[in-house]
Design a protein around this motif. Structure first.
Motif, PDB file in Angstrom:
ATOM      1  N   ILE A   1       0.842  -1.206   0.000  1.00  0.00           N
ATOM      2  CA  ILE A   1       0.000   0.000   0.000  1.00  0.00           C
ATOM      3  C   ILE A   1       0.872   1.247   0.000  1.00  0.00           C
ATOM      4  N   TYR A   2       0.473   2.216  -0.825  1.00  0.00           N
ATOM      5  CA  TYR A   2       1.129   3.520  -0.895  1.00  0.00           C
ATOM      6  C   TYR A   2       0.158   4.551  -0.317  1.00  0.00           C
ATOM      7  N   THR A   3       0.614   5.349   0.628  1.00  0.00           N
ATOM      8  CA  THR A   3      -0.265   6.339   1.256  1.00  0.00           C
ATOM      9  C   THR A   3       0.336   7.738   1.144  1.00  0.00           C
ATOM     10  N   LYS A   4      -0.553   8.696   1.115  1.00  0.00           N
ATOM     11  CA  LYS A   4      -0.157  10.098   1.053  1.00  0.00           C
ATOM     12  C   LYS A   4      -1.095  10.884   1.965  1.00  0.00           C
ATOM     13  N   ASP A   5      -0.559  11.859   2.650  1.00  0.00           N
ATOM     14  CA  ASP A   5      -1.368  12.679   3.554  1.00  0.00           C
ATOM     15  C   ASP A   5      -2.486  13.363   2.769  1.00  0.00           C
ATOM     16  N   GLY A   6      -3.736  13.158   3.217  1.00  0.00           N
ATOM     17  CA  GLY A   6      -4.882  13.714   2.500  1.00  0.00           C
ATOM     18  C   GLY A   6      -5.228  15.131   2.886  1.00  0.00           C
ATOM     19  N   SER A   7      -4.494  15.729   3.820  1.00  0.00           N
ATOM     20  CA  SER A   7      -4.822  17.094   4.244  1.00  0.00           C
ATOM     21  C   SER A   7      -4.632  18.110   3.116  1.00  0.00           C
ATOM     22  N   GLU A   8      -3.766  17.785   2.146  1.00  0.00           N
ATOM     23  CA  GLU A   8      -3.552  18.707   1.041  1.00  0.00           C
ATOM     24  C   GLU A   8      -4.768  18.779   0.109  1.00  0.00           C
TER      25      GLU A   8
ATOM     26  N   ALA B   1     -13.328  16.691   2.570  1.00  0.00           N
ATOM     27  CA  ALA B   1     -14.188  15.726   1.864  1.00  0.00           C
ATOM     28  C   ALA B   1     -13.892  15.605   0.378  1.00  0.00           C
ATOM     29  N   PRO B   2     -12.669  15.209  -0.008  1.00  0.00           N
ATOM     30  CA  PRO B   2     -12.387  15.023  -1.441  1.00  0.00           C
ATOM     31  C   PRO B   2     -13.080  13.783  -1.991  1.00  0.00           C
ATOM     32  N   HIS B   3     -13.343  13.792  -3.299  1.00  0.00           N
ATOM     33  CA  HIS B   3     -14.004  12.673  -3.970  1.00  0.00           C
ATOM     34  C   HIS B   3     -13.213  12.349  -5.233  1.00  0.00           C
TER      35      HIS B   3
ATOM     36  N   ARG C   1     -12.105  15.784  -6.674  1.00  0.00           N
ATOM     37  CA  ARG C   1     -12.906  16.989  -6.466  1.00  0.00           C
ATOM     38  C   ARG C   1     -12.959  17.265  -4.973  1.00  0.00           C
ATOM     39  N   GLN C   2     -12.533  18.456  -4.573  1.00  0.00           N
ATOM     40  CA  GLN C   2     -12.534  18.811  -3.156  1.00  0.00           C
ATOM     41  C   GLN C   2     -13.932  19.198  -2.695  1.00  0.00           C
ATOM     42  N   GLY C   3     -14.078  19.303  -1.386  1.00  0.00           N
ATOM     43  CA  GLY C   3     -15.370  19.647  -0.813  1.00  0.00           C
ATOM     44  C   GLY C   3     -15.882  21.005  -1.223  1.00  0.00           C
TER      45      GLY C   3
END
Length: 779
Positions: A550-557, A561-563, A575-577
């Motif tokens: 698994i490859y993970t990246k911080d989603g705060s950027e 609620a991104p989709h 698409r960001q919130g």
């Protein structure tokens, strides 16, 4: 995306006489009612407006709702009757020609809302007297559902017509029709709630109130979005039929919003308050009833699609602009009718208009393939590499890119009108559909429309929210990912040949997912991070490897609620919130590794992993090699990630005297115990099957096999005795006590029997190998 509005200079209704309600009969014909007692018919094709009927002076209309078209109706079928509520406490059943067929005394005070359910079997009315009543199609009272002490300003049916949503001062209440079912109630606004709507496709609720806010809720009353305070109270709102967007009306204000709540566009027409909004059946046009006597019309333009180096924009109702960002070449596509839906993927653009479907190849934008549509209200287009799927009000249809209809899948209780991109998935050899009636997932062959394999649906312990099929690889290895109500992500095989499918959990708190278009790599938004499963199928080969692939990246950027919209090549579009688009890239190595594995280029795969020096790639390669039974590559990959016990077990598999034993131990390696035992028994290797169960401490099964085949009973008893002795325990199992009577354990004799069994297996394997080489030389 935005709304292009049109408003006449002079209203057709009497100026400043409030227009209370509007309703579409077809995608180009609208009826409007006003306090000037006139019902007008608007034809958008020839821009003509005519008087249908002048109502009696004592009838002041409040709400209008057309009787729904029956499921499977033909193209352009018109509604023939509508329910009209009025301030005198009555509702009226009015024909298309304007004749009042029936007037019914319904409430004390004004009837504020009237709504047909989705199949037209019941009419719901809400009154100023605080009552909600359900009537038959002919206007006979069935029940009084609600009696409360305040007016009910707005009502809506639930998606399955089994629940009713209504307003109660500042609260919203969901009342099931079943008497014993729990009522859901919550405070929704700080002022009176004036309007509600409930979409049948996405199961989301809209509300607007005197606190000048509009809000989006789920069907459990949980807030998903709350707008900032607007300038004026929200007087109208309405979902588009496909549930992707909604419109909000207020004083001199018309707003287009995404289903998650953020605003696409804001218009400020001179309308006064917009008291009622209605979408056409195809979701391309919007009409509003205005307080100053006008009827406002709007249609959706500037929709946008992207695929690799192509960017396409709907500039007008019948015009698209195609831009190639590599060379900045621009093509303009013209259509005879207005565009309803479009999809761009796999080097093809599919455009559905009100009458026809256009299929463009990205190598040639000048000569599309065109065919006629049965229904003019396409609500969904899905694409795969070899074909595409259209969903309209009457069913599902798969077409080849040459325009040939290949199939039309059907199942009992199918409602095509509520299918969305989350409920349907398409690959080259499979269609997956989430059946909302019993929460099962059904699989169909896109070439024939028939159910796949034995026709058994996939059942999951919880409600399934989203399904997605992988796009690559052979048909027998097709996998489907699903997100359930707990937002857990599961993976399972489409083809399971009669046995219960193995459903493996690969992630939790997953809110959005997408498969890569060219490799079976899955990405998703997991809690607060962006996650990529480089090789999710490893869960069926060696599930302990899954966390290492698994490859993970911080989603705060990615903000709130991104989709995920798409995952093409190495680019993921989100698409960001707040509605803005953001992009993220995934390292290319994993895609190359999948390519090498699919073509059995194991030397190239090893070189890639040595070059990248990435532990997750080595873990992926280990899983891929074991799945393809290439033990030499698997041994090197496991050694690279320090899994020495697995390296030893692979060496043990390589030393097995026969192919059947090797295959059985590879199945054991992947945790498929039952399949491993079956393989050994079918090959006549009884002792090996018994020994396998002994090694797993599956004592009862080992004894059962020994007794059944009348061999090695003493071996099982000997190993069982040694096991109990090691832990200082006595035998309590009745079956073992029964068979141990009179059986003498002689380890030397047992060891000799075991060696004889292994010798026979080696001899048999050698004989088979020699016979095979002789046969090949003869050929």
């Amino acid at each position: 995306m935005r709304l292009k509005t049109s408003l006449l200079k002079e209203p057709k209704h009497i100026l400043y006489e409030l227009v209370s309600c509007v309703g579409w009969t077809t995608a180009d014909e609208l009826y409007s009612c006003s306090e000037d007692h006139q019902i007008l018919k608007w034809n958008l094709l020839n821009n003509e407006t005519g008087l249908v009927v002048r109502l009696p002076d004592d009838i002041y209309p409040v709400d209008l709702h057309w009787f729904p078209k029956t499921v499977g109706a033909k193209k352009q079928t018109q509604a023939e009757i509508f329910a009209l509520t009025s301030t005198d406490g009555k509702f009226h059943l009015v024909s298309k020609m304007g004749r009042i067929e029936k007037s019914v005394e319904a409430h004390k005070g004004a009837v504020l809302a009237g709504r047909w359910n989705y199949d037209g079997t019941a009419l719901l009315t809400a009154g100023e007297d605080g009552q909600i009543k359900i009537w038959s199609k002919s206007g006979m009272l069935r029940s009084t559902l609600v009696t409360q002490g305040c007016p009910v300003y707005s009502v809506a049916w639930g998606p399955d017509s089994d629940r009713v949503l209504y307003t109660s001062r500042r609260q919203l209440i969901i009342k099931p029709l079943q008497p014993s079912t729990k009522v859901i109630q919550w405070k929704a606004h700080d002022g009176l709630v004036l309007k509600v709507d409930w979409n049948s496709v996405n199961d989301l609720i809209l509300s607007g109130g005197e606190d000048c806010k509009y809000k989006v809720w789920d069907s459990f009353g949980r807030l998903l979005h709350s707008s900032t305070s607007q300038d004026y109270p929200i007087t109208s709102l309405s979902w588009a039929p496909d549930g992707e967007v909604f419109a909000v009306g207020s004083f001199n204000t018309l707003r287009l919003c995404d289903k998650t709540g953020w605003s696409y566009a804001l218009e400020k027409p001179n309308t006064g308050s917009v008291f009622n909004l209605a979408w056409s059946a195809d979701g391309t046009q919007l009409a509003g009833a205005c307080g100053n006597g006008h009827v406002i019309f709007a249609h959706v333009v500037e929709q946008h699609w992207e695929w690799k180096n192509f960017s396409i924009t709907l500039t007008k109702r019948r015009t698209m602009q195609v831009r190639n960002v590599q060379n900045d070449a621009v093509d303009v596509l013209e259509f005879r009718d207005r565009v309803i839906k479009a999809s761009l993927a796999f080097d093809h653009l599919v455009v559905a208009t009100s009458l026809q479907c256009y299929v463009y190849n990205s190598r040639n934008w000048n000569t599309p393939l065109i065919f006629d549509l049965k229904e003019g209200t396409v609500s969904l287009i899905l694409q795969a590499e070899k074909h595409f799927l259209l969903v309209d009000g009457s069913g599902l249809y798969t077409f080849s890119y040459e325009g040939r209809l290949t199939s039309s899948p059907k199942f009992l209780g199918m409602r095509a009108d509520i299918l969305s991109a989350q409920a349907v998935s398409l690959s080259n050899d499979t269609i997956a559909i989430r059946d909302k009636s019993d929460e099962k997932v059904l699989f169909f062959d896109p070439m024939t429309g028939k159910p796949l394999s034995d026709g058994k649906p996939l059942t999951h312990k919880l409600e399934v929210l989203e399904v997605a099929l992988d796009q690559c690889g052979p048909s027998p290895e097709r996998k489907i990912a699903l997100i359930d109500k707990n937002h857990d992500l599961y993976l399972t095989s489409v083809h399971h040949l009669g046995k219960e499918p193995k459903i493996c959990k690969i992630g939790s708190m997953v809110h959005s997912m997408a498969w890569n278009d060219s490799a079976n790599i899955l990405c998703g938004i997991q809690d607060i991070q962006f996650t990529v499963w480089y090789y999710p199928s490893v869960v069926f080969t060696d599930k302990e490897l899954l966390p290492r692939t698994i490859y993970t990246k911080d989603g705060s950027e990615f903000s709130h609620a991104p989709h995920i919209l798409s995952y093409v090549g190495t680019k993921v579009t989100l698409r960001q919130g707040d509605g803005s688009l953001v992009y993220s890239s995934v390292p290319l190595y994993s895609t190359l590794l999948h390519e090498y594995s699919a073509s059995a280029r194991w030397e190239d795969a090893l070189r890639l992993c040595r070059f990248a020096k990435d532990q997750s790639l080595w873990a992926c390669l280990a899983g891929m090699a074991m799945a393809n039974r290439d033990l030499n590559t698997a041994e090197m990959a496991y050694a690279a990630i320090g899994e020495l016990p697995r390296v030893q077990y692979i060496n043990f598999i390589k030393e097995q005297p026969s192919k059947e034993s090797s295959l059985a131990h590879m199945l054991m390696f992947s945790g498929h115990v039952q399949e491993a035992e079956t393989t050994l028994l079918q090959a006549g290797l009884i002792y090996q099957a018994i020994q396998m169960n002994i090694d797993l401490f599956n004592w009862n099964r080992a004894l059962e096999l020994a007794v059944k085949h009348k061999t090695h009973v003493d071996t099982v008893l000997a190993y069982r005795g040694k096991f109990l002795q090691t832990f200082g325990r006595k035998e309590t199992n009745k079956r073992f006590l029964q068979y141990s009577e009179g059986v003498e354990v002689d380890w030397e004799r047992i060891q000799a029997k075991i060696e004889m069994e292994l010798f026979k297996e080696r001899e048999k394997a050698a004989h088979t190998s020699v016979r095979g080489s002789v046969a090949s030389r003869h050929l």
